[in-house]
Design an enzyme around this catalytic site. Structure first.
Site: not given
Ligand code: COA
Length: 432
Positions: A214-217, A237
């Site tokens: 997926g996307i991200g760190a 994807e």
């Molecule tokens: N409770 C409250 N807030 C939460 C939280 C929780 N349990 N978990 C995350 N957050 C908040 C974070 O603090 C962050 O807030 P900010 O933007 O104000 O800093 C925000 O939600 C995003 O969380 P973060 O952990 O930084 O996201 P990420 O960039 O690592 O992405 C997903 C994680 C889950 C959002 C992302 O992987 C996703 O959209 N997944 C679904 C789609 C997918 O898997 N696609 C397939 C591959 S591309």
């Protein structure tokens, strides 16, 4: 008319192209880093000319000006995946969110959400008149196949990607020439937590596996720990810059893939110019539309398929919320469930859900007794297999409710384990 004349007869300015969109139209715009910037900018500056134009998009990488306050009379944004620039518009009610699997978007455009205008961005045509969809094939190509009107920004900076990733000039109604930089996604910062998660995930990946990332760190951190693996393949994807390094290091060879051997198969790309240079005219990288790449049945034809995705909460039953925090929609399912199911169905496949154990600088546990009220379950407990945090790996498949809750508590942040154990003992009426 020869091809050159056909091409020239279609060229108009971005301002003229904007006038081809009419009030009430449904406009699907090119996805993610393939977003057509110039015609959209003209539509926004010319917003008074429109009423109720529906703009459908998924991962929005630009500023999404059409969804800003004041635009609601002119444009109605319908988001299939909420992102940084559209989150506020959806949560404040100015824009809508439509839940859907990424793999089904091409069918939605044929049936439930017929497309008036596909606003896309492609390469300059080759000598046969074919333009490549470049960084975004996904739903962009299918939308342009079924749209009543196709407006294409032809950008000489768009990398020419291979596979089934082309549109012929004769299938485009209007062309706007442009040469702006393709939108880039800079590599994320990888900290100690992500590195620990990456190392655990890498321990589950055998030589010869095929990966979806997926996307991200977190996915990028996994790549850091794959340098000693052999003959990995990619069916994903999307990919980002990290994969280029593994190809150059001879780790990703795609040699042992059971379908598309020798090829990286993807539906869209998000990275820097390094990635875009790598894919340009590179026959190793094949791009197909998302109803093929993300089809769980196609994914399952790979053997040793590993899917790695992320989420925001996992409850003690193993239900995964990835797209909303309570009722607040923060993203979408994207291809998560497509790949989880594909990996689960394939021979020797593994689906991995990887996340930091806490958020908000350690104040909130992501492993929780119950999902927040209103949270959508993105991946159901019957589909979830491995969950990974910086504290280790919990394998949930085949485990009963007590065992899966115990496994999850064992990888929760130590600061939250006591309260989770209390919940466990209350729920199962026995000692932890
Ligand atoms: N409770 C409250 N807030 C939460 C939280 C929780 N349990 N978990 C995350 N957050 C908040 C974070 O603090 C962050 O807030 P900010 O933007 O104000 O800093 C925000 O939600 C995003 O969380 P973060 O952990 O930084 O996201 P990420 O960039 O690592 O992405 C997903 C994680 C889950 C959002 C992302 O992987 C996703 O959209 N997944 C679904 C789609 C997918 O898997 N696609 C397939 C591959 S591309």
């Amino acid at each position: 008319m020869n091809l050159e004349d056909v091409y020239k007869s279609k060229v108009i300015t971005a301002e003229q192209a904007a006038t081809k969109v009419k009030s009430g139209d449904r406009v699907v715009i090119g996805h993610a880093c393939g977003e057509p910037i110039e015609v959209l900018a003209s539509m926004v500056s010319n917003c008074e000319a429109y009423e109720n134009v529906e703009i459908i998009h998924m991962v929005a990488m630009s500023k999404s000006e059409y969804a800003k306050p004041g635009m609601e009379k002119h444009f109605r944004h319908n988001s299939l995946f909420v992102g940084g620039s559209t989150r506020e518009a959806v949560s404040s009610g100015r824009a809508d969110f439509t839940p859907c699997y990424f793999s089904e978007t091409p069918n939605l455009f044929k049936e439930e959400l017929p497309v008036d205008v596909a606003l896309i961005q492609v390469t300059t045509p080759d000598k046969y008149g074919y333009c490549s969809f470049g960084v975004s094939n996904d739903y962009t190509k299918p939308a342009s196949k079924c749209a009543k009107l196709v407006i294409a920004e032809v950008n000489n900076k768009m990398p020419r990607t291979m596979g089934d990733s082309f549109i012929h000039v004769s299938e485009i109604d209007y062309i706007v020439e442009s040469n702006h930089q393709i939108i880039e996604l800079n590599p994320p910062k990888i900290g100690d937590v992500e590195r620990a998660i990456g190392e655990h995930c890498a321990s589950l990946i055998e030589d010869g596996s095929t990966l979806q990332l997926g996307i991200g760190a977190i996915p990028d951190a996994v790549l850091l720990f794959l340098k000693d693996k052999k003959n990995l393949g990619i069916h994903s994807e999307m990919i980002s810059d990290g994969v280029v390094e593994l190809v150059e290091a001879g780790v990703v060879t795609n040699k042992l893939k059971t379908i598309h051997p020798g090829k990286i198969v993807v539906t869209f790309l998000m990275g820097t110019q390094r990635l875009y240079d790598f894919v340009n005219n590179n026959p190793m990288v094949e791009m197909y539309s998302v109803d093929y790449v993300n089809d769980p049945i196609v994914i399952a034809k790979n053997s040793k398929m590993i899917s790695i995705n992320s989420c925001v909460q996992v409850d003690l039953m193993g239900q995964v919320a990835s797209e909303s925090i309570g009722l607040k929609q923060i993203s979408g399912v994207g291809g998560q469930v497509d790949f989880v199911r594909g990996a689960n169905m394939c021979k020797d496949g593994k689906s991995i859900m990887a996340m930091a154990s806490t958020t908000s600088k350690g104040k909130i546990s992501k492993i929780v007794p119950l999902l927040d009220e209103g949270s959508a379950v993105t991946t159901g407990r019957n589909d979830v297999n491995y969950v990974v945090t910086e504290y280790g790996i919990a394998k949930l498949k085949g485990k009963n409710l007590k065992e899966r809750a115990r496994a999850l508590i064992n990888i929760a942040h130590p600061n939250f384990r006591t309260s989770l154990i209390q919940e466990w003992e209350k729920r199962f009426k026995t000692e932890f």
